[in-house]
Design an enzyme around this catalytic site. Structure first.
Site, PDB file in Angstrom:
ATOM      1  N   HIS A   1     -27.016 -20.524  -2.834  1.00 60.53           N
ATOM      2  CA  HIS A   1     -28.075 -19.487  -2.019  1.00 60.53           C
ATOM      3  C   HIS A   1     -27.037 -18.087  -2.437  1.00 60.53           C
ATOM      4  O   HIS A   1     -25.998 -17.870  -2.068  1.00 60.53           O
ATOM      5  CB  HIS A   1     -27.376 -19.363  -0.111  1.00 60.53           C
ATOM      6  CG  HIS A   1     -27.736 -18.418   0.268  1.00 60.53           C
ATOM      7  ND1 HIS A   1     -30.189 -18.467   0.564  1.00 60.53           N
ATOM      8  CD2 HIS A   1     -27.453 -16.970   0.591  1.00 60.53           C
ATOM      9  CE1 HIS A   1     -29.844 -16.815   1.304  1.00 60.53           C
ATOM     10  NE2 HIS A   1     -28.597 -16.266   1.637  1.00 60.53           N
TER      11      HIS A   1
ATOM     12  N   ASN B   1     -26.943 -27.556  -2.235  1.00 59.36           N
ATOM     13  CA  ASN B   1     -28.249 -26.192  -2.040  1.00 59.36           C
ATOM     14  C   ASN B   1     -26.881 -24.803  -2.630  1.00 59.36           C
ATOM     15  O   ASN B   1     -26.505 -24.573  -2.729  1.00 59.36           O
ATOM     16  CB  ASN B   1     -28.681 -25.497  -1.500  1.00 59.36           C
ATOM     17  CG  ASN B   1     -29.488 -24.617  -1.461  1.00 59.36           C
ATOM     18  OD1 ASN B   1     -30.581 -24.352  -2.249  1.00 59.36           O
ATOM     19  ND2 ASN B   1     -29.743 -23.647  -0.317  1.00 59.36           N
TER      20      ASN B   1
ATOM     21  N   ILE C   1     -35.882 -28.435   4.651  1.00 62.87           N
ATOM     22  CA  ILE C   1     -34.963 -29.588   4.789  1.00 62.87           C
ATOM     23  C   ILE C   1     -34.630 -30.410   5.883  1.00 62.87           C
ATOM     24  O   ILE C   1     -34.384 -29.305   6.278  1.00 62.87           O
ATOM     25  CB  ILE C   1     -34.175 -30.002   3.679  1.00 62.87           C
ATOM     26  CG1 ILE C   1     -34.025 -29.799   2.061  1.00 62.87           C
ATOM     27  CG2 ILE C   1     -33.967 -31.535   3.364  1.00 62.87           C
ATOM     28  CD1 ILE C   1     -35.422 -29.925   1.375  1.00 62.87           C
TER      29      ILE C   1
ATOM     30  N   LYS D   1     -44.404 -32.477   7.831  1.00 62.79           N
ATOM     31  CA  LYS D   1     -43.161 -33.044   6.688  1.00 62.79           C
ATOM     32  C   LYS D   1     -42.978 -34.104   6.176  1.00 62.79           C
ATOM     33  O   LYS D   1     -42.292 -33.760   5.102  1.00 62.79           O
ATOM     34  CB  LYS D   1     -42.179 -31.763   7.375  1.00 62.79           C
ATOM     35  CG  LYS D   1     -41.944 -31.050   6.529  1.00 62.79           C
ATOM     36  CD  LYS D   1     -41.254 -30.110   7.145  1.00 62.79           C
ATOM     37  CE  LYS D   1     -39.847 -29.831   6.536  1.00 62.79           C
ATOM     38  NZ  LYS D   1     -39.236 -28.251   6.214  1.00 62.79           N
TER      39      LYS D   1
ATOM     40  N   GLY E   1     -36.397 -20.810 -11.994  1.00 60.09           N
ATOM     41  CA  GLY E   1     -35.704 -22.615 -12.321  1.00 60.09           C
ATOM     42  C   GLY E   1     -34.280 -22.014 -13.413  1.00 60.09           C
ATOM     43  O   GLY E   1     -34.333 -23.336 -14.088  1.00 60.09           O
ATOM     44  N   SER E   2     -34.196 -21.248 -13.184  1.00 61.90           N
ATOM     45  CA  SER E   2     -32.947 -20.535 -13.824  1.00 61.90           C
ATOM     46  C   SER E   2     -32.162 -20.800 -13.744  1.00 61.90           C
ATOM     47  O   SER E   2     -30.816 -21.828 -14.616  1.00 61.90           O
ATOM     48  CB  SER E   2     -32.554 -19.214 -14.201  1.00 61.90           C
ATOM     49  OG  SER E   2     -32.292 -18.585 -13.143  1.00 61.90           O
ATOM     50  N   ASN E   3     -31.821 -21.437 -12.392  1.00 60.67           N
ATOM     51  CA  ASN E   3     -30.336 -22.507 -12.043  1.00 60.67           C
ATOM     52  C   ASN E   3     -31.052 -23.883 -12.766  1.00 60.67           C
ATOM     53  O   ASN E   3     -29.779 -24.425 -12.966  1.00 60.67           O
ATOM     54  CB  ASN E   3     -29.775 -22.219 -10.197  1.00 60.67           C
ATOM     55  CG  ASN E   3     -29.531 -21.325 -10.495  1.00 60.67           C
ATOM     56  OD1 ASN E   3     -28.372 -21.553 -10.078  1.00 60.67           O
ATOM     57  ND2 ASN E   3     -29.956 -20.451  -8.911  1.00 60.67           N
TER      58      ASN E   3
ATOM     59  N   MET F   1     -38.295 -23.035  -2.059  1.00 63.08           N
ATOM     60  CA  MET F   1     -37.733 -22.417  -0.371  1.00 63.08           C
ATOM     61  C   MET F   1     -38.879 -23.393   0.378  1.00 63.08           C
ATOM     62  O   MET F   1     -39.525 -22.735   0.909  1.00 63.08           O
ATOM     63  CB  MET F   1     -38.790 -20.725  -1.051  1.00 63.08           C
ATOM     64  CG  MET F   1     -37.889 -20.280  -2.085  1.00 63.08           C
ATOM     65  SD  MET F   1     -36.225 -20.164  -0.970  1.00 63.08           S
ATOM     66  CE  MET F   1     -36.140 -18.730  -2.703  1.00 63.08           C
TER      67      MET F   1
HETATM   68  C1  GAR Z   1     -31.260 -18.040  -6.850  1.00 58.67           C
HETATM   69  O1  GAR Z   1     -31.065 -16.749  -6.365  1.00 58.67           O
HETATM   70  C2  GAR Z   1     -31.524 -18.510  -5.370  1.00 58.67           C
HETATM   71  O2  GAR Z   1     -29.806 -18.395  -5.503  1.00 58.67           O
HETATM   72  C3  GAR Z   1     -31.927 -18.463  -4.637  1.00 58.67           C
HETATM   73  O3  GAR Z   1     -33.693 -18.481  -5.163  1.00 58.67           O
HETATM   74  C4  GAR Z   1     -33.123 -18.516  -6.588  1.00 58.67           C
HETATM   75  C5  GAR Z   1     -33.765 -18.987  -7.553  1.00 58.67           C
HETATM   76  O4  GAR Z   1     -33.840 -18.811  -8.358  1.00 58.67           O
HETATM   77  N1  GAR Z   1     -32.431 -19.624  -3.770  1.00 58.67           N
HETATM   78  C6  GAR Z   1     -32.783 -19.151  -1.934  1.00 58.67           C
HETATM   79  O5  GAR Z   1     -32.802 -18.317  -1.950  1.00 58.67           O
HETATM   80  C7  GAR Z   1     -31.836 -19.967  -0.765  1.00 58.67           C
HETATM   81  N2  GAR Z   1     -32.212 -20.000   0.717  1.00 58.67           N
HETATM   82  P1  GAR Z   1     -33.617 -20.244  -9.826  1.00 58.67           P
HETATM   83  O6  GAR Z   1     -35.494 -20.466  -9.507  1.00 58.67           O
HETATM   84  O7  GAR Z   1     -33.791 -19.063 -11.387  1.00 58.67           O
HETATM   85  O8  GAR Z   1     -33.115 -20.656 -10.093  1.00 58.67           O
END
Ligand code: GAR
Length: 205
Positions: free
Chosen positions: A113, A111, A97, A69, A16-18, A94
């Site tokens: 990526h 999203n 959708i 789903k 969850g850092s984003n 992950m």
């Molecule tokens: C992030 O690097 C994001 O870009 C990636 O998962 C990580 C989540 O980090 N997402 C994907 O790969 C989606 N295809 P976070 O939980 O610290 O935000």
């Protein structure tokens, strides 16, 4: 002036850092948006606990509690309607959708990526970039369509790959850029600055 803020839902599966970066941006004075709800498909996701600690409504919704789903996503839609969600932000969610959610929120799901899409979609994007011997990678914020990491790109940031980079060191530098551009895109979205033309997204000035 007391303008109404746009409401976003965050979907996450882990750290969850984003989400945290978006939250910090959302509490800066002139932010046009607020996080109304956080949902995780993983009970132990750190992001879920962070949301709870911040006093943001946080829900663990377990996919296997639903018969399909579609039923799972119908449940998400009910929750989003309850919170009057304008924009759904996937932040390390992950799961793919499905059309039911995409049709309900057309061009309203985004999203992030960790690669310069269309390169290296799917899992372990940073590892894929290293294994391909790429000199450049980065991150992409994009609208979500029915494919995997395949909707129209809104904003990208590039990150150079060093000779001695590990997956960890590269991911760390990409993450700094992720945290910067995700909030920037959400702000542009709520200021009506994003215009989709086919597969291209124009940023209006
Ligand atoms: C992030 O690097 C994001 O870009 C990636 O998962 C990580 C989540 O980090 N997402 C994907 O790969 C989606 N295809 P976070 O939980 O610290 O935000």
């Amino acid at each position: 002036m007391n303008t109404k803020k746009g409401k976003i839902a965050i979907l996450l599966s882990g750290r969850g850092s984003n989400f945290e970066a978006i939250y910090k941006n959302s509490i800066i004075g002139d932010s046009p948006f607020e996080i109304a709800v956080v949902v995780s498909d993983k009970r132990k996701a750190k992001g879920l606990k962070t949301a709870d600690d911040l006093g943001i409504p946080a829900y663990f919704i377990r996919p296997r509690d639903f018969s399909s789903k579609d039923e799972y996503e119908k449940n998400l839609i009910e929750l989003f309607e309850k919170f009057k969600i304008d924009l759904v932000c996937l932040a390390g969610f992950m799961r793919i959708i499905s059309p039911i959610l995409i049709k309900k929120y057309p061009n309203r799901i985004i999203n992030i990526h960790p690669s310069l899409l269309p390169l290296f979609p799917g899992l372990d994007a940073q590892k894929q970039a290293l294994e391909a011997g790429a000199e450049l990678s980065g991150c992409t914020v994009h609208f979500v369509d029915e494919g995997v990491d395949s909707g129209p790109a809104i904003m990208q940031a590039s990150v150079g790959i060093k000779k001695n980079d590990s997956e960890e060191s590269l991911s760390k530098r990409i993450l700094i850029e992720e945290h910067r551009i995700y909030s920037e895109v959400i702000r542009l979205y709520f200021r009506n600055k994003l215009k989709i033309e086919g597969r291209r997204v124009k940023i209006l000035t």
